[in-house]
Design an enzyme around this catalytic site. Structure first.
Site, PDB file in Angstrom:
ATOM      1  N   ASP A  63       0.833  -1.197   0.000  1.00  0.00           N
ATOM      2  CA  ASP A  63       0.000   0.000   0.000  1.00  0.00           C
ATOM      3  C   ASP A  63       0.869   1.249   0.000  1.00  0.00           C
ATOM      4  O   ASP A  63       2.077   1.186   0.286  1.00  0.00           O
ATOM      5  CB  ASP A  63      -0.962   0.005   1.205  1.00  0.00           C
ATOM      6  N   ASN A 124      -6.865  -2.776  14.272  1.00  0.00           N
ATOM      7  CA  ASN A 124      -8.285  -3.013  13.956  1.00  0.00           C
ATOM      8  C   ASN A 124      -8.459  -4.252  13.064  1.00  0.00           C
ATOM      9  O   ASN A 124      -9.547  -4.503  12.565  1.00  0.00           O
ATOM     10  CB  ASN A 124      -8.884  -1.778  13.273  1.00  0.00           C
ATOM     11  N   HIS A 126      -6.844  -4.782  10.186  1.00  0.00           N
ATOM     12  CA  HIS A 126      -6.623  -4.582   8.750  1.00  0.00           C
ATOM     13  C   HIS A 126      -5.387  -5.339   8.261  1.00  0.00           C
ATOM     14  O   HIS A 126      -4.453  -5.592   9.007  1.00  0.00           O
ATOM     15  CB  HIS A 126      -6.593  -3.087   8.370  1.00  0.00           C
ATOM     16  N   GLU A 131      -9.421  -1.930   5.433  1.00  0.00           N
ATOM     17  CA  GLU A 131      -9.978  -1.666   6.753  1.00  0.00           C
ATOM     18  C   GLU A 131     -11.186  -2.571   7.001  1.00  0.00           C
ATOM     19  O   GLU A 131     -11.722  -3.165   6.060  1.00  0.00           O
ATOM     20  CB  GLU A 131     -10.393  -0.186   6.840  1.00  0.00           C
TER      21      GLU A 131
HETATM   22  P1  PGA Z   1       2.710  -1.745  12.544  1.00  0.00           P
HETATM   23  O1  PGA Z   1       1.515  -1.702  11.488  1.00  0.00           O
HETATM   24  O2  PGA Z   1       3.693  -2.717  11.996  1.00  0.00           O
HETATM   25  O3  PGA Z   1       3.248  -0.351  12.544  1.00  0.00           O
HETATM   26  O4  PGA Z   1       2.117  -2.174  13.826  1.00  0.00           O
HETATM   27  C1  PGA Z   1       0.971  -2.875  10.993  1.00  0.00           C
HETATM   28  C2  PGA Z   1      -0.191  -2.563  10.091  1.00  0.00           C
HETATM   29  O5  PGA Z   1      -0.861  -1.532  10.298  1.00  0.00           O
HETATM   30  O6  PGA Z   1      -0.456  -3.357   9.175  1.00  0.00           O
END
Ligand code: PGA
Length: 222
Positions: A63, A124, A126, A131
């Site tokens: 992304d 959350n 995702h 999302e």
């Molecule tokens: P993080 O993010 O590695 O910064 O915890 C993971 C994500 O949002 O997929």
């Protein structure tokens, strides 16, 4: 699904680095899907230390924020600083989602699809920027970020108002076409969502729960 708990962040990083190394040794022409965020930083550091041949590897990031790619917090900058500038990969072989979004998928398919996709998980649930509520059939597309994601990612910006509100993400349907998927999770704040994703109901409300339906998934966490 193989699920393994590691003892430390260091061990998490080196375990996944071992798998990437094995893949690169086994088959020199590889298509990898790569994540950003805090979780893979140790993995990238570990990979950069190893003497691997990246000349025939093509990478596709999961992304990007819709923002200036030269910004210090863009995912393009993140990947250069954490990995690409430290290995012998050709810049032309490093791809990021773009518009038209389906052309990104055409590019992945043109090169033969994804051999290995490495994912993180958001608090959350995702995966990439899919999302909660995202369709399991979703393709690469422009999305609005969840309020929770904006709050979570504000730690990288001067203020929450500076966090981009939109992104381009590979879809869940796109990710699920990968031949192999690794999910990495680090820290106590990910334990509950990981439990829901791996052992709870398979539901679009928890995007990562879709992984229960993929035949070649490995999960590493600590
Ligand atoms: P993080 O993010 O590695 O910064 O915890 C993971 C994500 O949002 O997929």
């Amino acid at each position: 699904m193989k699920v393994k708990k590691l003892n430390s962040y260091k061990e998490l990083s080196s375990t996944v680095a071992d798998i990437v190394e094995e893949q690169l040794v086994e088959k020199v022409f590889q298509q990898l899907v790569l994540p950003t965020g805090s979780t893979p930083i140790g993995l990238y550091k570990e990979l950069a230390k190893r003497n691997l041949n990246w000349s025939y590897v093509r990478t596709f990031n999961l992304d990007v924020y819709i923002m200036n790619p030269n910004h210090s917090q863009s995912y393009q900058t993140f990947m250069k600083e954490n990995l690409f500038n430290r290995i012998n990969i050709y810049p032309d072989n490093c791809h990021f989602p773009f518009r038209p979004t389906l052309a990104y998928e055409d590019k992945i398919n043109y090169f033969g699809g994804v051999d290995l996709c490495i994912l993180g998980i958001g608090s959350n649930g995702h995966i990439a920027f899919n999302e909660p509520g995202s369709s399991f059939k979703s393709r690469t597309r422009v999305v609005d970020l969840d309020e929770q994601t904006i709050q979570d990612n504000s730690r990288f910006f001067d203020s929450v108002d500076d966090v981009p509100k939109r992104a381009i993400t590979m879809g869940i349907g796109t990710i699920m076409e990968s031949k192999k998927i690794i999910l990495m999770a680090s820290g106590d704040h990910k334990k509950d969502i990981l439990e829901k994703a791996l052992n709870g109901k398979v539901t679009e409300d928890v995007p990562a729960s879709v992984l229960q339906t993929h035949k070649n998934v490995e999960v590493y966490y600590h």
